[in-house]
Enzyme design. Sequence first.
Site, PDB file in Angstrom:
ATOM      1  CB  THR A 126      -0.233  -3.801   3.791  1.00  0.00           C
ATOM      2  OG1 THR A 126       0.481  -4.785   4.518  1.00  0.00           O
ATOM      3  CG2 THR A 126       0.421  -2.450   4.073  1.00  0.00           C
ATOM      4  CG  ASP A 127      -0.882  -7.721   7.608  1.00  0.00           C
ATOM      5  OD1 ASP A 127       0.038  -7.282   6.903  1.00  0.00           O
ATOM      6  OD2 ASP A 127      -0.976  -8.930   7.937  1.00  0.00           O
ATOM      7  CD  GLU A 128       4.498  -5.773   5.861  1.00  0.00           C
ATOM      8  OE1 GLU A 128       5.363  -4.882   5.860  1.00  0.00           O
ATOM      9  OE2 GLU A 128       4.668  -6.889   5.340  1.00  0.00           O
ATOM     10  CE1 TYR A 150       4.212  -2.016   0.682  1.00  0.00           C
ATOM     11  CE2 TYR A 150       4.245  -3.329   2.682  1.00  0.00           C
ATOM     12  CZ  TYR A 150       3.626  -2.953   1.502  1.00  0.00           C
ATOM     13  OH  TYR A 150       2.415  -3.521   1.151  1.00  0.00           O
ATOM     14  CE  LYS A 154      -0.021  -0.113   0.674  1.00  0.00           C
ATOM     15  NZ  LYS A 154      -0.589  -0.089  -0.719  1.00  0.00           N
TER      16      LYS A 154
HETATM   17  P1  NAD Z   1       3.197  -5.898  -7.005  1.00  0.00           P
HETATM   18  O1  NAD Z   1       4.517  -5.337  -6.626  1.00  0.00           O
HETATM   19  O2  NAD Z   1       3.119  -7.296  -7.535  1.00  0.00           O
HETATM   20  O3  NAD Z   1       2.516  -4.960  -8.095  1.00  0.00           O
HETATM   21  C1  NAD Z   1       2.509  -3.574  -8.007  1.00  0.00           C
HETATM   22  C2  NAD Z   1       2.048  -3.016  -9.349  1.00  0.00           C
HETATM   23  O4  NAD Z   1       2.006  -1.588  -9.249  1.00  0.00           O
HETATM   24  C3  NAD Z   1       2.984  -3.346 -10.509  1.00  0.00           C
HETATM   25  O5  NAD Z   1       2.249  -3.752 -11.634  1.00  0.00           O
HETATM   26  C4  NAD Z   1       3.708  -2.030 -10.777  1.00  0.00           C
HETATM   27  O6  NAD Z   1       4.138  -1.884 -12.124  1.00  0.00           O
HETATM   28  C5  NAD Z   1       2.634  -1.019 -10.398  1.00  0.00           C
HETATM   29  N1  NAD Z   1       3.175   0.286 -10.022  1.00  0.00           N
HETATM   30  C6  NAD Z   1       4.199   0.546  -9.164  1.00  0.00           C
HETATM   31  N2  NAD Z   1       4.400   1.877  -9.082  1.00  0.00           N
HETATM   32  C7  NAD Z   1       3.458   2.463  -9.869  1.00  0.00           C
HETATM   33  C8  NAD Z   1       3.143   3.813 -10.160  1.00  0.00           C
HETATM   34  N3  NAD Z   1       3.832   4.839  -9.632  1.00  0.00           N
HETATM   35  N4  NAD Z   1       2.128   4.066 -11.006  1.00  0.00           N
HETATM   36  C9  NAD Z   1       1.414   3.031 -11.564  1.00  0.00           C
HETATM   37  N5  NAD Z   1       1.687   1.736 -11.331  1.00  0.00           N
HETATM   38  C10 NAD Z   1       2.689   1.449 -10.476  1.00  0.00           C
HETATM   39  O7  NAD Z   1       2.289  -5.719  -5.735  1.00  0.00           O
HETATM   40  P2  NAD Z   1       1.164  -6.681  -5.119  1.00  0.00           P
HETATM   41  O8  NAD Z   1       1.802  -7.672  -4.247  1.00  0.00           O
HETATM   42  O9  NAD Z   1       0.237  -7.100  -6.184  1.00  0.00           O
HETATM   43  O10 NAD Z   1       0.423  -5.638  -4.159  1.00  0.00           O
HETATM   44  C11 NAD Z   1      -0.667  -4.853  -4.650  1.00  0.00           C
HETATM   45  C12 NAD Z   1      -1.169  -3.956  -3.548  1.00  0.00           C
HETATM   46  O11 NAD Z   1      -1.591  -4.776  -2.449  1.00  0.00           O
HETATM   47  C13 NAD Z   1      -0.118  -3.022  -2.982  1.00  0.00           C
HETATM   48  O12 NAD Z   1      -0.736  -1.798  -2.713  1.00  0.00           O
HETATM   49  C14 NAD Z   1       0.348  -3.688  -1.708  1.00  0.00           C
HETATM   50  O13 NAD Z   1       0.780  -2.731  -0.773  1.00  0.00           O
HETATM   51  C15 NAD Z   1      -0.919  -4.371  -1.258  1.00  0.00           C
HETATM   52  N6  NAD Z   1      -0.761  -5.589  -0.465  1.00  0.00           N
HETATM   53  C16 NAD Z   1       0.053  -6.607  -0.884  1.00  0.00           C
HETATM   54  C17 NAD Z   1       0.126  -7.775  -0.133  1.00  0.00           C
HETATM   55  C18 NAD Z   1       1.002  -8.925  -0.545  1.00  0.00           C
HETATM   56  O14 NAD Z   1       1.190  -9.855   0.263  1.00  0.00           O
HETATM   57  N7  NAD Z   1       1.553  -8.957  -1.750  1.00  0.00           N
HETATM   58  C19 NAD Z   1      -0.638  -7.903   1.053  1.00  0.00           C
HETATM   59  C20 NAD Z   1      -1.446  -6.822   1.447  1.00  0.00           C
HETATM   60  C21 NAD Z   1      -1.515  -5.680   0.672  1.00  0.00           C
HETATM   61  O1  DAU Z   2       1.587  -8.535   5.394  1.00  0.00           O
HETATM   62  C1  DAU Z   2       1.299  -8.004   4.128  1.00  0.00           C
HETATM   63  C2  DAU Z   2       2.584  -7.759   3.395  1.00  0.00           C
HETATM   64  O2  DAU Z   2       3.110  -9.043   3.078  1.00  0.00           O
HETATM   65  C3  DAU Z   2       2.418  -6.920   2.133  1.00  0.00           C
HETATM   66  O3  DAU Z   2       1.972  -5.647   2.504  1.00  0.00           O
HETATM   67  C4  DAU Z   2       3.728  -6.833   1.366  1.00  0.00           C
HETATM   68  O4  DAU Z   2       3.520  -6.155   0.149  1.00  0.00           O
HETATM   69  C5  DAU Z   2       4.230  -8.229   1.091  1.00  0.00           C
HETATM   70  O5  DAU Z   2       5.490  -8.169   0.464  1.00  0.00           O
HETATM   71  C6  DAU Z   2       4.334  -9.028   2.384  1.00  0.00           C
HETATM   72  O6  DAU Z   2       5.378  -8.502   3.234  1.00  0.00           O
HETATM   73  P1  DAU Z   2       6.395  -9.461   4.025  1.00  0.00           P
HETATM   74  O7  DAU Z   2       7.616  -8.704   4.317  1.00  0.00           O
HETATM   75  O8  DAU Z   2       5.719 -10.146   5.151  1.00  0.00           O
HETATM   76  O9  DAU Z   2       6.634 -10.551   2.861  1.00  0.00           O
HETATM   77  P2  DAU Z   2       7.926 -11.306   2.345  1.00  0.00           P
HETATM   78  O10 DAU Z   2       7.457 -12.326   1.365  1.00  0.00           O
HETATM   79  O11 DAU Z   2       9.018 -10.385   1.929  1.00  0.00           O
HETATM   80  O12 DAU Z   2       8.412 -12.062   3.667  1.00  0.00           O
HETATM   81  C7  DAU Z   2       7.557 -12.939   4.386  1.00  0.00           C
HETATM   82  C8  DAU Z   2       8.320 -13.393   5.625  1.00  0.00           C
HETATM   83  O13 DAU Z   2       9.422 -14.216   5.193  1.00  0.00           O
HETATM   84  C9  DAU Z   2       8.918 -12.242   6.410  1.00  0.00           C
HETATM   85  O14 DAU Z   2       8.868 -12.525   7.795  1.00  0.00           O
HETATM   86  C10 DAU Z   2      10.370 -12.213   5.944  1.00  0.00           C
HETATM   87  C11 DAU Z   2      10.669 -13.671   5.633  1.00  0.00           C
HETATM   88  N1  DAU Z   2      11.655 -13.872   4.538  1.00  0.00           N
HETATM   89  C12 DAU Z   2      11.428 -13.235   3.359  1.00  0.00           C
HETATM   90  C13 DAU Z   2      12.315 -13.384   2.321  1.00  0.00           C
HETATM   91  C14 DAU Z   2      12.074 -12.685   1.010  1.00  0.00           C
HETATM   92  C15 DAU Z   2      12.740 -14.706   4.742  1.00  0.00           C
HETATM   93  O15 DAU Z   2      12.930 -15.279   5.817  1.00  0.00           O
HETATM   94  N2  DAU Z   2      13.636 -14.835   3.698  1.00  0.00           N
HETATM   95  C16 DAU Z   2      13.465 -14.212   2.508  1.00  0.00           C
HETATM   96  O16 DAU Z   2      14.317 -14.382   1.607  1.00  0.00           O
END
Ligand code: NAD
Ligand code: DAU
Length: 340
Positions: A126-128, A150, A154
């Site tokens: 992730t970019d985080e 988190y 990561k």
């Molecule tokens: P998600 O939370 O929707 O899905 C995570 C999946 O992993 C689920 O199906 C869960 O059951 C499975 N899981 C959790 N713990 C596990 C374990 N111990 N063993 C096996 N399976 C397990 O997540 P997502 O949003 O699809 O993110 C997927 C990946 O991409 C993550 O690694 C996350 O860090 C990364 N990522 C997410 C975002 C975003 O904006 N959602 C952005 C950048 C990177």
């Molecule tokens: O940048 C990549 C990341 O993006 C991934 O690695 C994470 O898995 C994914 O969850 C996401 O993280 P963020 O914390 O940026 O996403 P989230 O949707 O939780 O929040 C997006 C922005 O919105 C953040 O600045 C927090 C704000 N927010 C979020 C929620 C849930 C609010 O203001 N109110 C809310 O209720």
Amino acid sequence: MKNILVTGGAGFIGSAFVRHMVKKYPHYNIIVLDKLTYAGNLDNLLPVDDEPNYKFERGDIADRVSVQRVFEHQQIDTIVNFAAESHVDRSILDPDAFVHTDFVGIYILLDMARQLGINRLHHVSTDEVYGSIPEGFFKEGDPLEPNSPYSASKAGGELMVRAYHVTYGMHTTVTRGSNTYGPYQYPEKVAPFFITEAIDDKPLPVYGDGMQVRDWLYVEDHVTAIDLVLHEGKAGEVYNVGGENERHNIDVTKLMLKLLGKPESLIKFVKDRPGHDRRYALDCQKLKQMGWQQSGSFEELMAKTIDWYKGNEWWWRKIKTGEYLDFYKRQYADRLAEAK
Ligand code: NAD
Ligand code: DAU
């Protein structure tokens, strides 16, 4: 590459990757290993359920026995790791599961792969991991300064991937994706949370002043980037995957309300997330030079996303029950009661 293990393949981005790979590469076997936590959902994989080159196994990536079983039974030669605890707010409430999966889990995958002679692993990060940047863009060589449990977990996971490349010569690649949105996203993340709450005319809790910046990336574009790096990425390299769509949270919220035809009076400014990163922004030249392109504008793809949630209430209404409501109460009850 023949038998590809996709860990976390029942989640949001993992399932989009599985749907893409199963259809695009009928000569690959796509095997999902997923623990099915609250975020894992087999409904996300219904579109490929009957495909002959798709299989599902339930298991924890941090459990050596489960990992060894699937590696051996399915003759895995390639691993793509999506499995993670992924929600920042939950990592602030309960960090344990984040260290377990996002750090220890990837270590176990790497170590079992080393022991069983599997040399190819792609890790989805992730970019985080970079932390917050007030101006400019993060490049792949910049230092990692994660700020939440988190992102720290990561970052630790990624460093272990690096160590297995440098020490054991494993062919690893890493992608660092930005904020991803689209169909099948668990409705705790801000886009599906606000869309589904607004459909029901419920308040939208915007943290702090709403002026934080995120870089929005459509899920299918994130998936094509991972596909490209899996096939063409160089061993040991990291690739940024950004949407190049920087937006303030408040503007994204207003856009979603406009597209839904709902009033801005639903917006409530609530107590901020602790340690809230102010801005993320990525330099994506390295990936773009490999030919990666996005499929549309943020406005178009957000409209498409909203249409999907409007047309698929069967998918999200059953999620917004039980455990989801417990989390909602912990995260939002006090914030909304004190909201301005
Ligand atoms: P998600 O939370 O929707 O899905 C995570 C999946 O992993 C689920 O199906 C869960 O059951 C499975 N899981 C959790 N713990 C596990 C374990 N111990 N063993 C096996 N399976 C397990 O997540 P997502 O949003 O699809 O993110 C997927 C990946 O991409 C993550 O690694 C996350 O860090 C990364 N990522 C997410 C975002 C975003 O904006 N959602 C952005 C950048 C990177
Ligand atoms: O940048 C990549 C990341 O993006 C991934 O690695 C994470 O898995 C994914 O969850 C996401 O993280 P963020 O914390 O940026 O996403 P989230 O949707 O939780 O929040 C997006 C922005 O919105 C953040 O600045 C927090 C704000 N927010 C979020 C929620 C849930 C609010 O203001 N109110 C809310 O209720």
